[in-house]
Design an enzyme around this catalytic site. Structure first.
Site, PDB file in Angstrom:
ATOM      1  N   THR A 132       0.822  -1.200   0.000  1.00 16.52           N
ATOM      2  CA  THR A 132       0.000   0.000   0.000  1.00 16.52           C
ATOM      3  C   THR A 132       0.859   1.254   0.000  1.00 16.52           C
ATOM      4  O   THR A 132       1.998   1.241   0.485  1.00 16.52           O
ATOM      5  CB  THR A 132      -0.920   0.021   1.244  1.00 16.52           C
ATOM      6  OG1 THR A 132      -1.566   1.295   1.356  1.00 16.52           O
ATOM      7  CG2 THR A 132      -0.112  -0.202   2.516  1.00 16.52           C
ATOM      8  N   TYR A 175      -1.998   0.311  10.683  1.00 11.80           N
ATOM      9  CA  TYR A 175      -2.128  -0.288   9.350  1.00 11.80           C
ATOM     10  C   TYR A 175      -0.860  -0.082   8.535  1.00 11.80           C
ATOM     11  O   TYR A 175      -0.348  -1.017   7.902  1.00 11.80           O
ATOM     12  CB  TYR A 175      -3.338   0.309   8.626  1.00 11.80           C
ATOM     13  CG  TYR A 175      -3.472  -0.128   7.198  1.00 11.80           C
ATOM     14  CD1 TYR A 175      -3.855  -1.422   6.873  1.00 11.80           C
ATOM     15  CD2 TYR A 175      -3.228   0.768   6.148  1.00 11.80           C
ATOM     16  CE1 TYR A 175      -3.979  -1.831   5.556  1.00 11.80           C
ATOM     17  CE2 TYR A 175      -3.354   0.367   4.829  1.00 11.80           C
ATOM     18  CZ  TYR A 175      -3.736  -0.920   4.533  1.00 11.80           C
ATOM     19  OH  TYR A 175      -3.855  -1.318   3.222  1.00 11.80           O
TER      20      TYR A 175
END
Length: 356
Positions: A132, A175
């Protein structure tokens, strides 16, 4: 690298009933390649995606219900795979803030389970991993950002082509930390153990089969909310910018990396729409309003931890490596997504008869 029906070895897709995973599975199965999906079926829309895949491809696709946190389930799935596309993950920053332990166990621990299963049971199988853009952290301070029309941009026209892979990592939010940890493990297992791995640091992927919410899949969430007449909440001022990539272009890139794994092994690539497909939240609302002819209602709330005011992928490294580039414009892709979502929201003929 990819072999067709002449082999019984499937390509394993972890998280293969999710948005990108099911689009990958559909493309591979349509090309005559057996697919094994490992998915715990816990997320919104995945069971519907699973039924869609089975209805289209039958036994070409096999779905094993399991969790990447369970080493046995992972080993059973990895052992006979010709390749592994690893997408299973906890994908929301907000969920990671609420439960950082689960977030770490899924994203970091689960990825380590996949890597170890390959290393010990199937070391010839290549692995492509879904990372990501959040591994780059906040990137730019408020002092380095200026407003230009309805969007933010870096001051002094910095990063004209976007953020490239040489940008220092700066994990932000649980995250970001868990995905960043997995990102580096995948890279290191190529360097240290010689596995054929590649990392794709993805920006905003959107398109059909995406059941978006405000925490993940925000473009689909915006379109779905507009079609339903539901108000949106914008965190921040709405000028924050992302680059967006239509899902069929993303699938093209994933398969091309797998086909070219020998030249891509050990490498990390950004995967997104690039500067030509960048858009701010308020610009997206304007585009949705024009395409749907529906006024979008929205209000504002405070920034959330980990939110980036500006992120645009520089995808030139990936383009050079595999000859890939995005081909679907943001407006065309948004129209395709809207058409699919309208079909999802429209009652089926059977449902209309039941209501009559």
């Amino acid at each position: 690298m990819i072999r067709d029906t002449g082999t019984v070895q499937p390509i394993l897709i972890t998280g293969g009933c999710g948005f990108l995973g099911c689009n990958l599975a559909d493309r591979l199965a349509a090309a005559g390649i057996d697919v094994l999906i490992l998915d715990n079926l816990s997320r919104q829309g995945v069971r519907e995606n699973a039924h869609w895949l089975k209805s289209r491809h039958g036994d070409r696709i096999r779905i094993a219900v399991g969790d990447i946190r369970d080493p046995i389930s992972v080993i059973d799935s990895v052992r006979d795979a010709q390749a592994v596309l690893h997408l299973a993950a906890q994908v929301a920053v907000t969920s990671s803030l609420q439960n950082p332990v689960d977030d770490f166990e899924i994203n970091a621990g689960g990825t380590l389970n996949v890597l170890e299963a390959i290393r010990t049971h199937n070391p010839d199988a290549p692995l492509v991993f879904a990372s990501t853009n959040k591994v780059y952290g906040h990137l730019i301070s408020e002092a380095q950002i200026e407003r230009h029309g309805m969007r933010y941009r870096p001051s002094g026209n910095a990063f004209p082509s976007g953020i490239d892979e040489s940008t220092p990592l700066d994990f932000y939010s649980p995250y970001g930390c868990s995905k960043g940890t997995a990102d580096q493990y995948v890279r290191d297992y190529s360097r240290v153990y010689g596995l054929r791995t590649a990392v794709l640091r993805m920006s905003c992927i959107y398109g059909p089969r995406q059941f978006g919410n405000e925490d993940q899949g925000w473009i689909a969430h915006f379109v779905r909310s507009a079609l339903r007449g539901e108000p949106l909440t914008i965190y921040g001022e709405g000028y924050q910018v992302r680059d967006a990539l239509f899902v069929s272009d993303a699938v093209d890139a994933w398969i091309a990396v797998l086909r070219n794994i020998e030249s891509c092994r050990g490498r990390v690539f950004n995967l997104g729409g690039g500067a030509s497909n960048s858009i701010s939240l308020l610009e997206l609302i304007e585009m949705i309003t024009r395409l749907s002819q529906t006024k979008v209602q929205y209000d504002f709330a405070e920034w959330r931890p980990g939110d980036q005011p500006w992120y645009v992928s520089d995808v030139s490294a990936l383009s050079s490596a595999i000859g890939w580039r995005p081909t679907t414009s943001l407006e065309d892709g948004l129209q395709l997504l809207q058409t699919w979502l309208q079909g999802q929201l429209r009652p089926s003929a059977d449902a209309r008869e039941a209501l009559a």
